[in-house]
Design a protein around this motif. Structure first.
Motif, PDB file in Angstrom:
ATOM      1  N   GLU A 376       0.829  -1.214   0.000  1.00  0.00           N
ATOM      2  CA  GLU A 376       0.000   0.000   0.000  1.00  0.00           C
ATOM      3  C   GLU A 376       0.860   1.259   0.000  1.00  0.00           C
ATOM      4  OE1 GLU A 376      -2.941   0.102  -0.859  1.00  0.00           O
ATOM      5  OE2 GLU A 376      -3.432  -2.031  -0.726  1.00  0.00           O
ATOM      6  N   TYR A 377       0.206   2.403   0.196  1.00  0.00           N
ATOM      7  CA  TYR A 377       0.805   3.684  -0.170  1.00  0.00           C
ATOM      8  C   TYR A 377       1.094   4.608   1.013  1.00  0.00           C
ATOM      9  CZ  TYR A 377      -1.241   2.127  -4.617  1.00  0.00           C
ATOM     10  OH  TYR A 377      -1.582   1.408  -5.723  1.00  0.00           O
ATOM     11  N   VAL A 378       1.857   5.662   0.693  1.00  0.00           N
ATOM     12  CA  VAL A 378       2.110   6.756   1.635  1.00  0.00           C
ATOM     13  C   VAL A 378       1.310   7.968   1.159  1.00  0.00           C
ATOM     14  CG1 VAL A 378       3.867   8.346   2.523  1.00  0.00           C
ATOM     15  CG2 VAL A 378       4.409   5.918   2.236  1.00  0.00           C
ATOM     16  N   TYR A 379       0.620   8.626   2.073  1.00  0.00           N
ATOM     17  CA  TYR A 379      -0.261   9.743   1.731  1.00  0.00           C
ATOM     18  C   TYR A 379       0.153  11.012   2.481  1.00  0.00           C
ATOM     19  CZ  TYR A 379      -3.510   6.128  -0.019  1.00  0.00           C
ATOM     20  OH  TYR A 379      -4.087   5.089  -0.695  1.00  0.00           O
ATOM     21  N   ARG A 380      -0.341  12.144   1.959  1.00  0.00           N
ATOM     22  CA  ARG A 380      -0.138  13.438   2.612  1.00  0.00           C
ATOM     23  C   ARG A 380      -1.401  14.258   2.413  1.00  0.00           C
ATOM     24  NH1 ARG A 380       3.475  17.989  -0.372  1.00  0.00           N
ATOM     25  NH2 ARG A 380       1.649  17.887  -1.713  1.00  0.00           N
ATOM     26  N   PHE A 381      -1.821  14.944   3.470  1.00  0.00           N
ATOM     27  CA  PHE A 381      -2.959  15.863   3.372  1.00  0.00           C
ATOM     28  C   PHE A 381      -2.438  17.274   3.610  1.00  0.00           C
ATOM     29  CE2 PHE A 381      -6.026  18.448   5.738  1.00  0.00           C
ATOM     30  CZ  PHE A 381      -7.120  18.427   4.884  1.00  0.00           C
ATOM     31  N   VAL A 382      -2.868  18.220   2.777  1.00  0.00           N
ATOM     32  CA  VAL A 382      -2.491  19.624   2.954  1.00  0.00           C
ATOM     33  C   VAL A 382      -3.774  20.427   3.157  1.00  0.00           C
ATOM     34  CG1 VAL A 382      -1.325  21.632   1.965  1.00  0.00           C
ATOM     35  CG2 VAL A 382      -0.484  19.320   1.455  1.00  0.00           C
ATOM     36  N   SER A 383      -3.852  21.124   4.282  1.00  0.00           N
ATOM     37  CA  SER A 383      -5.081  21.869   4.581  1.00  0.00           C
ATOM     38  C   SER A 383      -5.244  23.039   3.620  1.00  0.00           C
ATOM     39  CB  SER A 383      -5.057  22.373   6.027  1.00  0.00           C
ATOM     40  OG  SER A 383      -4.094  23.401   6.183  1.00  0.00           O
ATOM     41  N   GLU A 384      -6.508  23.385   3.389  1.00  0.00           N
ATOM     42  CA  GLU A 384      -6.774  24.568   2.570  1.00  0.00           C
ATOM     43  C   GLU A 384      -6.535  25.829   3.404  1.00  0.00           C
ATOM     44  OE1 GLU A 384     -10.314  24.333   0.020  1.00  0.00           O
ATOM     45  OE2 GLU A 384     -10.821  26.308   0.834  1.00  0.00           O
ATOM     46  N   GLY A 385      -7.036  25.822   4.630  1.00  0.00           N
ATOM     47  CA  GLY A 385      -6.892  26.994   5.500  1.00  0.00           C
ATOM     48  C   GLY A 385      -5.542  27.022   6.199  1.00  0.00           C
ATOM     49  N   ARG A 386      -5.317  28.154   6.902  1.00  0.00           N
ATOM     50  CA  ARG A 386      -4.049  28.337   7.604  1.00  0.00           C
ATOM     51  C   ARG A 386      -4.262  28.381   9.114  1.00  0.00           C
ATOM     52  NH1 ARG A 386      -3.062  29.916   2.583  1.00  0.00           N
ATOM     53  NH2 ARG A 386      -0.906  29.937   1.848  1.00  0.00           N
ATOM     54  N   TYR A 387      -3.274  27.893   9.815  1.00  0.00           N
ATOM     55  CA  TYR A 387      -3.325  27.840  11.273  1.00  0.00           C
ATOM     56  C   TYR A 387      -3.332  29.250  11.854  1.00  0.00           C
ATOM     57  CZ  TYR A 387      -1.459  27.026  15.992  1.00  0.00           C
ATOM     58  OH  TYR A 387      -1.246  27.019  17.349  1.00  0.00           O
ATOM     59  N   ASP A 388      -4.222  29.459  12.826  1.00  0.00           N
ATOM     60  CA  ASP A 388      -4.287  30.743  13.524  1.00  0.00           C
ATOM     61  C   ASP A 388      -4.068  30.469  15.007  1.00  0.00           C
ATOM     62  OD1 ASP A 388      -4.941  33.022  14.866  1.00  0.00           O
ATOM     63  OD2 ASP A 388      -6.835  33.383  13.810  1.00  0.00           O
ATOM     64  N   PRO A 389      -2.886  30.852  15.536  1.00  0.00           N
ATOM     65  CA  PRO A 389      -2.583  30.508  16.928  1.00  0.00           C
ATOM     66  C   PRO A 389      -3.589  31.097  17.920  1.00  0.00           C
ATOM     67  CG  PRO A 389      -0.869  31.925  15.982  1.00  0.00           C
ATOM     68  CD  PRO A 389      -1.786  31.558  14.863  1.00  0.00           C
ATOM     69  N   GLY A 390      -4.343  32.107  17.486  1.00  0.00           N
ATOM     70  CA  GLY A 390      -5.294  32.746  18.393  1.00  0.00           C
ATOM     71  C   GLY A 390      -6.721  32.235  18.257  1.00  0.00           C
TER      72      GLY A 390
END
Ligand code: FEO
Ligand code: CA
Ligand code: CA
Length: 672
Positions: A376-390
């Motif tokens: 089987e395979y190796v996967y990666r997910f990339v979020s559309e939004g950006r992290y907001d520490p607040g």
């Protein structure tokens, strides 16, 4: 997972899966691959293993290389323990090891004490679950001595749990399994969240904490992303396809920068049943079309458990869509015991091993995942939004929208992330995909048509935020044939596994491309074992090399720690599983040292440090399993019922209980 893995080999569905056509193979010999992969740069660095290096350069060059590594400072400050096999644990000199939580330990003020002779589902739901796997520590107010511990409970070994059973049930038609025993098994799965406090060298559980919680296959779970509400998620009990009951086979996982816990549903197919197991026409054939292809591709129904005998939803004859509701990454807020966990379908459905996150330099969150099955395979997910520490609440939607990719490893040491997006070439109705819901539900089929690289059982995929690299543990694949090797999976009959180091292009975890190389090929590097074709730094001692890398973590200095799961391969290597410090940089790159060893038959999971690195949490899973039948009290049907006869000293500990242990340094200070 060795016990289940064995059965997987025997199950008809699994055999069919294993024999499925693979992506076109390169047909290169190992020699070709070595010459391609180990370029001049590698030669200059002395990067070959003992066997390969001896063959190509002779002992004099090898000696010089070892001397270079030996002169370099060892970044792991501990005295290595001896490799070997026995029925207890071992930790490096000067460290204190203590079980913190064992299967059946009470978690709440009203929890019954553990009594193996009086197990019930109700009591198990108030106690620590079975076969602890991933572990994450969440500090309270930034503390490294007071926090929340989250632990996965992956599966159950019924013959070790229940004194009433005479033998393993999955290989004997589940003859002795009753509804009561199945319900206890269900209650022993899932996740434990518990408040813990450090007291000197040890930790203890705060039983009356408002945070303490058990999540199980009975817990209501939400669902979001492309498959939420899709027809293929609807069942008799859930007409909207958005109200899933339970999570199961919770293997490895991850934690997010916003302080939530990710639990990975691994071998979900195992829990599904059919009344037609002996019929000529199997359920998948009855269903026809894409659902049949999907069942076949995922090995549904797996028939590893008897749950479907007593609970209709686990019987695919009665509820054919229920398998589509498992095999996801689930996000849990450990700081709110009333919160509803969420299955994030954007991260795809497969036998999820883990879900390690890294905050990309542009603020997007990247999650790396392995699909732990041979080929089987190796996967990666990339979020559309950006992290907001607040804004923690907003961050909790970051895994709801984004792009899922699968990895292709090319022979020249480069690679590409292939997006799994509906409408792209091959991910169209013509190829059986009607929507993005189909793409994520059948992520394996989508990855097949894109030509991803079939790997040797991808387990933990661990980003290292300090050096920017990613470490992929490929645990083993003894079924890979000589004509199926490729550059990234170069050994046929790969019993011992390897680790790939991936470098995202430009240090950007969202980039489309990467470079890669094999960090280590595991197994015995001694010249007498040259057939193993191992690759280590020659400075690695006879105790330091390992086999079958499974889980790993990166500490605050960016050092890699690797935990192993050999299954019954311990008999081939002469060493029980353990935890190893593995150098990834400098002249000692590829040097490994053994820090901790488990009782034989166990695998080691978890590794997790507190932020101050003064405590290490380790999960000792299924001690007493995996080919240990000839050892005292091990690998046998539970002996709890015979306390006064054969093993009077071991009423509670034969077989030993799965446990999470803490390791601290005697006299205080950072570990290693
Ligand atoms: Fe549950 Fe892949 O180990
Ligand atoms: Ca694992
Ligand atoms: Ca990990």
């Amino acid at each position: 997972m060795t016990k289940k893995d064995e059965f997987f080999n025997r199950a008809a569905a699994a055999e069919a899966h294993d024999d499925m056509p693979r992506s076109p193979q390169s047909g290169e010999t190992i020699g070709d691959v070595i010459l391609k992969r180990f370029n001049r740069r590698d030669l200059m660095r002395g990067a070959f293993g003992v066997a390969a290096a001896t063959a190509l350069f002779g002992p004099a060059v090898l000696k010089a290389s070892a001397a270079r590594a030996g002169d370099a400072p060892d970044r792991f400050d501990f005295k290595e323990i001896e490799a070997g096999v026995d029925t207890t644990h071992h930790v490096a000199e000067g460290y204190w090891c203590k079980p913190l939580l064992r299967w059946g330990d009470p978690l709440f003020p009203d929890s019954p004490e553990f009594d193996p002779l009086k197990q019930t589902a109700a009591s198990q739901l108030k106690q620590f679950g079975y076969n602890n796997d991933y572990v994450a520590y969440f500090p309270i107010d930034g503390s490294s001595s007071h926090g929340l511990l989250c632990v996965n409970h992956e599966y159950t070994n019924e013959e070790l749990m229940f004194p009433v059973l005479k033998e393993r049930q999955d290989t004997t038609g589940f003859k002795e399994m009753t509804e009561e025993l199945v319900n206890i098994e269900m209650a022993a799965h899932g996740v434990t969240i518990v408040e813990i406090v450090r007291d000197g060298l040890e930790w203890h559980v705060v039983r009356d904490s408002p945070y303490n919680r058990r999540i199980s296959p009975l817990t209501p779970i939400g669902v979001d992303g492309p498959a939420a509400g899709d027809e293929r998620l609807k069942t008799k009990a859930d007409a909207v396809g958005r109200e899933i009951v339970g999570t199961l086979n919770n293997c490895a996982g991850g934690s997010t920068p916003w302080g939530t816990y990710l639990t990975a549903e691994e071998n979900f197919h195992a829990y599904f049943w059919t009344d037609q197991r002996d019929a000529e026409c199997k359920p998948a054939q009855n269903l026809g079309g894409e659902q049949a292809a999907s069942y076949a591709r995922y090995g549904v129904p797996g028939l590893w458990q008897a749950w479907g005998k007593f609970h209709e939803r686990f019987n695919v004859d009665k509820e054919p869509n229920e398998p589509n509701r498992f095999g996801w990454i689930v996000e849990i807020d450990p700081f709110d015991a009333t919160s509803v966990p969420v299955k994030h379908t954007a991260l795809g459905r497969f036998c999820h091993e883990g879900a390690e996150t890294v905050l990309n330099k542009d603020g997007r969150v990247v999650v790396y995942c392995g699909d732990d099955t041979r080929g089987e395979y190796v996967y990666r997910f990339v979020s559309e939004g950006r992290y907001d520490p607040g804004d923690r609440k907003a961050n909790m939607s970051l895994l709801s929208n984004g792009t899922l990719y699968v990895a292709r490893f090319d022979a020249d040491g480069t690679g590409r992330w292939l997006p799994l997006e509906f409408g792209a070439p091959f991910l169209t109705p013509e190829f059986g995909f009607r929507s993005q819901a189909d793409v994520v539900i059948d992520a394996r089929r989508a990855a097949d048509v894109l030509g991803a690289t079939r790997m040797d059982r991808p387990e933990d995929v661990q980003p290292n935020p300090v050096n920017g690299k990613v470490y992929i543990n490929l645990t083993n694949n003894d079924k890979r044939k000589a004509d199926q090797v490729d550059a990234a999976n170069p050994r046929p009959e790969n019993y011992f596994g390897h680790i790939i180091e991936l470098a995202p292009s430009g240090g950007d975890h969202a980039a489309d491309t990467f470079t890669w190389e094999i960090l280590v090929r595991c197994g015995n590097p001694h010249p007498l074992w040259s057939g193993v074709d191992a690759l280590w730094n020659p400075a690695t001692s006879d105790n330091g090399w390992f086999a079958c890398p499974d889980n790993s973590c990166v500490d605050d200095e960016g050092r890699l720690w690797v935990a192993t799961d050999q299954g019954d391969n311990w008999a081939r290597t002469g060493r029980a599983d353990g935890l190893y410090g593995l150098e990834t940089d400098g002249p000692r790159r590829r040097t490994s040292k053994m820090f901790f060893r488990v009782p034989v038959g166990a695998e080691l999971c978890g590794p997790c440090f507190t932020p101050d690195r003064e405590t290490l949490f380790l999960a000792v899973q299924h001690p007493g399993a995996d080919g240990t039948e000839s050892l005292y009290g091990f690998g046998q049907p539970s002996t709890y019922k015979k306390p006064a006869t054969r093993w009077p000293d071991f009423r509670e500990d034969r077989p030993p209980r799965p446990s999470v242990v803490t390791i601290t340094k005697i006299g205080g200070g950072k570990i290693a």
